[in-house]
Design an enzyme around this catalytic site. Structure first.
Site: not given
Length: 183
Positions: A62, A67, A110-111, A152-153, A156
């Site tokens: 995701g 991000q 996480c990216l 998670h998303e 963000h």
């Protein structure tokens, strides 16, 4: 959210969009709540395409708009649930309307915090409501890993990173590891 399963090439399909650089922890855009999307036009469609391209290039499950440096409430996803059913899509102006069920602790990464993952508590089920790129209502319900991804998303977009839900020794370990990386 980072993901190490499923071959990247299989997930790409008919790829459109241009991969954008992922913003890393320390970039203020990650700690700022995102604004609602108010204009549904070609630029929003390009953003969603670019977010998918970025997610696939980074082997993620995701990606939230902030991000990739855009402070709008939108995210994309491609991940499996606890029944190994694949879910692919996007949500604009998402609202996490439910995060319930058993509290599960599993490794999460996480990216925007590359190379690190920590046991992270998330609810076993999540429901997100919002709209699609055309402004049509959507409701997405996930279990297992997909529920984790949805939570998670959404985090963000509120200016949170997964390390914010850690506590105790796990949080201390995460903060030491992040400091060691210079973030």
């Amino acid at each position: 959210m980072s993901k190490k399963t499923a071959a990247r090439d299989e997930r790409r399909g008919e790829r459109r969009g241009t991969s954008r650089p992922i913003r890393l922890l320390g970039d203020p855009v990650l700690r700022t709540g995102c604004d609602p999307v108010r204009t549904f036009d070609a630029s929003l469609e390009r953003l969603i395409d670019d977010m998918f391209a970025t997610m696939y290039d980074e082997d993620g499950a995701g990606v939230a708009a902030n991000q990739v440096g855009v402070g709008l409430r939108a995210f994309v996803y491609d991940c499996n649930d606890d029944q190994d059913r694949r879910h692919v899509g996007h949500v604009i102006n998402p609202v996490l309307v439910a995060a319930d069920g058993e509290l599960l602790v599993a490794p999460e990464g996480c990216l925007s915090v590359p190379g690190l993952n920590f046991p992270t508590p998330r609810r076993a089920r999540a429901v997100v409501e919002g709209v699609d790129v055309k402004g049509r209502p959507v409701r997405v319900e996930g279990t297992g890993y997909f529920a984790r991804c949805l939570q998670h998303e959404c985090g963000h977009l509120n200016g949170d990173v997964y390390i914010d839900v850690l506590s105790g020794d796990t949080r201390r370990e995460a903060m030491r590891a992040i400091r060691a990386l210079g973030r």
